[in-house]
Design a protein around this motif. Structure first.
Motif, PDB file in Angstrom:
ATOM      1  N   GLY A  51       0.895  -1.368   0.179  1.00 36.70           N
ATOM      2  CA  GLY A  51      -0.130  -0.097   0.514  1.00 36.70           C
ATOM      3  C   GLY A  51       0.584   0.920   0.373  1.00 36.70           C
ATOM      4  O   GLY A  51       0.444   2.173  -0.370  1.00 36.70           O
ATOM      5  N   MET A  52       1.786   1.362   0.774  1.00 34.20           N
ATOM      6  CA  MET A  52       3.054   2.171   1.165  1.00 34.20           C
ATOM      7  C   MET A  52       3.663   1.799  -0.834  1.00 34.20           C
ATOM      8  O   MET A  52       4.909   1.832  -1.153  1.00 34.20           O
ATOM      9  N   VAL A  53       3.476   2.686  -1.993  1.00 24.62           N
ATOM     10  CA  VAL A  53       4.099   3.515  -3.587  1.00 24.62           C
ATOM     11  C   VAL A  53       4.535   3.992  -3.756  1.00 24.62           C
ATOM     12  O   VAL A  53       4.974   5.073  -3.366  1.00 24.62           O
ATOM     13  N   GLU A  54       5.676   3.616  -4.559  1.00 31.57           N
ATOM     14  CA  GLU A  54       7.260   4.551  -4.465  1.00 31.57           C
ATOM     15  C   GLU A  54       6.978   5.505  -5.495  1.00 31.57           C
ATOM     16  O   GLU A  54       6.489   4.897  -6.675  1.00 31.57           O
ATOM     17  N   SER A  55       6.489   6.834  -5.585  1.00 36.57           N
ATOM     18  CA  SER A  55       5.627   6.919  -6.073  1.00 36.57           C
ATOM     19  C   SER A  55       6.525   9.441  -5.875  1.00 36.57           C
ATOM     20  O   SER A  55       5.830  10.379  -6.244  1.00 36.57           O
ATOM     21  N   TRP A  56       7.571   9.088  -5.585  1.00 33.66           N
ATOM     22  CA  TRP A  56       8.358  10.527  -5.269  1.00 33.66           C
ATOM     23  C   TRP A  56       8.351  11.305  -6.362  1.00 33.66           C
ATOM     24  O   TRP A  56       9.676  10.970  -7.448  1.00 33.66           O
ATOM     25  N   ASN A  57       8.886  13.308  -6.407  1.00 31.53           N
ATOM     26  CA  ASN A  57       9.761  13.748  -7.608  1.00 31.53           C
ATOM     27  C   ASN A  57      10.995  13.336  -7.384  1.00 31.53           C
ATOM     28  O   ASN A  57      12.082  12.816  -5.769  1.00 31.53           O
ATOM     29  N   GLU A  58      11.920  13.451  -8.907  1.00 29.93           N
ATOM     30  CA  GLU A  58      12.978  12.461  -8.764  1.00 29.93           C
ATOM     31  C   GLU A  58      14.421  13.480  -7.232  1.00 29.93           C
ATOM     32  O   GLU A  58      15.059  13.191  -6.718  1.00 29.93           O
ATOM     33  N   GLU A  59      13.830  15.094  -7.088  1.00 26.40           N
ATOM     34  CA  GLU A  59      14.818  15.482  -6.471  1.00 26.40           C
ATOM     35  C   GLU A  59      14.454  16.036  -5.194  1.00 26.40           C
ATOM     36  O   GLU A  59      15.634  15.693  -4.205  1.00 26.40           O
ATOM     37  N   VAL A  60      13.083  15.197  -5.450  1.00 27.87           N
ATOM     38  CA  VAL A  60      12.533  15.746  -3.448  1.00 27.87           C
ATOM     39  C   VAL A  60      13.257  14.286  -2.991  1.00 27.87           C
ATOM     40  O   VAL A  60      13.767  13.447  -1.930  1.00 27.87           O
ATOM     41  N   PHE A  61      13.497  12.836  -3.677  1.00 25.99           N
ATOM     42  CA  PHE A  61      14.108  11.590  -2.921  1.00 25.99           C
ATOM     43  C   PHE A  61      15.055  11.544  -2.766  1.00 25.99           C
ATOM     44  O   PHE A  61      15.353  11.073  -2.319  1.00 25.99           O
ATOM     45  N   LEU A  62      16.212  12.234  -4.034  1.00 25.38           N
ATOM     46  CA  LEU A  62      17.073  11.982  -3.976  1.00 25.38           C
ATOM     47  C   LEU A  62      18.201  13.283  -2.774  1.00 25.38           C
ATOM     48  O   LEU A  62      18.881  12.355  -1.977  1.00 25.38           O
ATOM     49  N   ALA A  63      17.105  14.166  -2.218  1.00 25.71           N
ATOM     50  CA  ALA A  63      17.352  15.057  -1.233  1.00 25.71           C
ATOM     51  C   ALA A  63      17.634  14.511  -0.064  1.00 25.71           C
ATOM     52  O   ALA A  63      17.964  14.548   0.843  1.00 25.71           O
ATOM     53  N   TRP A  64      16.023  13.602   0.039  1.00 24.58           N
ATOM     54  CA  TRP A  64      15.660  12.987   1.591  1.00 24.58           C
ATOM     55  C   TRP A  64      16.834  11.829   1.608  1.00 24.58           C
ATOM     56  O   TRP A  64      17.289  11.228   2.533  1.00 24.58           O
ATOM     57  N   LEU A  65      17.111  11.077   0.490  1.00 19.65           N
ATOM     58  CA  LEU A  65      17.996   9.783   0.466  1.00 19.65           C
ATOM     59  C   LEU A  65      19.572  10.263   1.050  1.00 19.65           C
ATOM     60  O   LEU A  65      20.375   9.794   1.803  1.00 19.65           O
ATOM     61  N   PHE A  66      19.806  11.340   0.342  1.00 20.07           N
ATOM     62  CA  PHE A  66      21.629  12.232   0.313  1.00 20.07           C
ATOM     63  C   PHE A  66      21.697  12.321   2.045  1.00 20.07           C
ATOM     64  O   PHE A  66      22.466  12.500   2.741  1.00 20.07           O
ATOM     65  N   GLU A  67      20.265  13.459   2.794  1.00 21.07           N
ATOM     66  CA  GLU A  67      19.790  13.525   4.532  1.00 21.07           C
ATOM     67  C   GLU A  67      20.429  12.332   5.252  1.00 21.07           C
ATOM     68  O   GLU A  67      20.925  11.809   6.470  1.00 21.07           O
ATOM     69  N   CYS A  68      19.372  10.714   4.704  1.00 24.33           N
ATOM     70  CA  CYS A  68      19.707   9.461   5.334  1.00 24.33           C
ATOM     71  C   CYS A  68      21.342   9.055   5.181  1.00 24.33           C
ATOM     72  O   CYS A  68      21.791   9.026   6.713  1.00 24.33           O
ATOM     73  N   ILE A  69      21.837   9.064   3.884  1.00 22.94           N
ATOM     74  CA  ILE A  69      23.174   9.068   3.756  1.00 22.94           C
ATOM     75  C   ILE A  69      24.118   9.924   5.032  1.00 22.94           C
ATOM     76  O   ILE A  69      24.956   9.399   5.569  1.00 22.94           O
ATOM     77  N   ASP A  70      23.729  11.601   5.281  1.00 30.56           N
ATOM     78  CA  ASP A  70      24.147  11.764   6.388  1.00 30.56           C
ATOM     79  C   ASP A  70      24.491  11.474   7.907  1.00 30.56           C
ATOM     80  O   ASP A  70      24.939  11.795   7.967  1.00 30.56           O
ATOM     81  N   GLU A  71      23.120  11.223   8.212  1.00 30.75           N
ATOM     82  CA  GLU A  71      22.546  10.414   9.159  1.00 30.75           C
ATOM     83  C   GLU A  71      23.741   9.388   9.697  1.00 30.75           C
ATOM     84  O   GLU A  71      24.144   9.566  10.367  1.00 30.75           O
ATOM     85  N   CYS A  72      23.199   8.412   8.584  1.00 25.89           N
ATOM     86  CA  CYS A  72      24.826   7.204   8.354  1.00 25.89           C
ATOM     87  C   CYS A  72      25.924   7.456   9.173  1.00 25.89           C
ATOM     88  O   CYS A  72      26.278   6.668   9.624  1.00 25.89           O
ATOM     89  N   HIS A  73      26.331   8.701   7.720  1.00 25.84           N
ATOM     90  CA  HIS A  73      27.952   8.851   8.281  1.00 25.84           C
ATOM     91  C   HIS A  73      28.065   9.154   9.954  1.00 25.84           C
ATOM     92  O   HIS A  73      28.867   8.776  10.457  1.00 25.84           O
ATOM     93  N   ARG A  74      27.180  10.092  10.101  1.00 21.25           N
ATOM     94  CA  ARG A  74      27.291  10.332  11.559  1.00 21.25           C
ATOM     95  C   ARG A  74      27.060   9.419  13.015  1.00 21.25           C
ATOM     96  O   ARG A  74      27.770   8.949  13.026  1.00 21.25           O
ATOM     97  N   VAL A  75      26.344   8.041  12.523  1.00 25.95           N
ATOM     98  CA  VAL A  75      26.294   6.880  13.543  1.00 25.95           C
ATOM     99  C   VAL A  75      26.924   6.278  13.719  1.00 25.95           C
ATOM    100  O   VAL A  75      27.196   5.692  14.122  1.00 25.95           O
ATOM    101  N   LEU A  76      27.672   6.356  12.135  1.00 22.30           N
ATOM    102  CA  LEU A  76      28.696   4.757  11.888  1.00 22.30           C
ATOM    103  C   LEU A  76      29.714   5.615  12.692  1.00 22.30           C
ATOM    104  O   LEU A  76      30.449   6.701  13.074  1.00 22.30           O
ATOM    105  N   LYS A  77      30.241   4.253  12.991  1.00 23.58           N
ATOM    106  CA  LYS A  77      31.910   4.608  13.618  1.00 23.58           C
ATOM    107  C   LYS A  77      32.975   5.195  13.020  1.00 23.58           C
ATOM    108  O   LYS A  77      32.992   4.788  11.791  1.00 23.58           O
ATOM    109  N   LYS A  78      34.035   5.060  13.596  1.00 24.62           N
ATOM    110  CA  LYS A  78      35.872   5.965  12.927  1.00 24.62           C
ATOM    111  C   LYS A  78      35.644   4.557  12.266  1.00 24.62           C
ATOM    112  O   LYS A  78      36.212   4.742  11.263  1.00 24.62           O
TER     113      LYS A  78
END
Length: 294
Positions: A51-78
């Motif tokens: 029921g949750m269908v992927e249908s995001w504007n590409e620019e919005v999707f990539l901006a969200w994904l890049f923010e997730c990657i930033d957070e992953c980098h932050r929580v990852l140990k050195k």
């Protein structure tokens, strides 16, 4: 995405499921707290996740994904490692983003068979790309002995390496290269779950054994079918999984054997096909009223 979603937490420090939005919950995790991240975010190619269908504007999707990657980098140990996979269409953008934050050690191709279903007017995709990347290229976990595969030159052909003095047989085992040939999860497989993009246990096992040690914490911010969690727990790792879809959370509770308010029947595994398309045999039965093979 689903901002404002109220999460629920299940499990303990050894294995935890967070029912909530990936980005929102990533921001709550302590910096430098996990040893390995496996990220399999949405591909934004129109998949229907119960029921949750992927249908995001590409620019919005990539901006969200890049923010997730930033957070992953932050929580990852050195000394930690992160793997991220996505579609062939999105990976060039993800690669450019990640190389600004990480040292990319490998660009992996997960290759699989199409089972006869393939594009007719162009060369259809039969692989998915995966990045393996680290914060510190001089200090990270890589357990090569735990993931060795057969080296055909030595094991089957039994060739001699005359470059060595004295000459010696080639090794019978080797570290896998960056092309991984694992079959996709099919309906008749025991590991099959009701998830449209389930990844094979064998693929996750190679990643987790190679890039973490017993007692380390593995994070999957898009837990989905919870294959990463099941493999991590079985391998003696701690696990944190974030998942927004309640049906998949229940899947994780069963696979990770985490107690909850759900009944055993609520969590029962009932296999459903991932496609509504009928097989040729089933179509014939519906249209003719009998099995065409009889």
């Amino acid at each position: 995405m689903n901002a404002g979603f109220a999460p629920n937490y299940y499990g303990d420090e050894s294995k935890k499921i967070i029912h909530g939005d990936a980005l929102t919950e990533l921001k709550k995790l302590p910096s430098g707290s996990v040893d390995l991240i496996f990220a399999d975010p949405p591909y934004n190619i129109g998949k229907d996740f119960d029921g949750m269908v992927e249908s995001w504007n590409e620019e919005v999707f990539l901006a969200w994904l890049f923010e997730c990657i930033d957070e992953c980098h932050r929580v990852l140990k050195k000394q930690g490692t992160m793997y991220i996979m996505n579609s062939t269409e999105n990976m060039p953008y993800i690669d450019l983003k990640c190389r600004k934050l990480f040292d990319i050690k490998s660009r992996i191709v997960w290759s699989y068979d199409s089972s006869g279903v393939q594009a007719k007017n162009f060369f259809g995709s039969m692989y998915e790309p995966i990045l393996m990347m680290v914060k510190d290229p001089k200090s990270y976990t890589f357990n090569r002995e735990d993931i060795l595969v057969e080296a055909k030159t030595g094991a089957k052909r039994a060739l001699i390496d005359y470059r060595k003095n004295p000459p010696q047989p080639y090794n019978q085992q080797k570290v896998p290269g960056n092309v991984w040939d694992f079959p996709r999860v099919r309906f008749l497989m025991d590991e099959y779950e009701n998830h449209p993009t389930q990844k094979p246990t064998a693929l996750l096992k190679r990643i987790i054994l190679a890039s973490s040690n017993p007692g380390d914490t593995v994070l999957d911010p898009f837990a989905g079918s919870f294959t990463a969690g099941a493999v991590a727990v079985d391998a003696g790792r701690k696990f944190i999984g974030i998942e927004v879809n309640n049906e998949y959370v229940k899947m994780g509770l069963r696979r990770l054997r985490i107690s909850s308010h759900y009944s055993e029947k609520d969590l029962e595994k009932v296999k459903k096909r991932k496609t509504k398309n009928l097989s040729k045999k089933s179509r014939n039965i519906e249209t003719t009223g009998m099995d065409s093979t009889n």
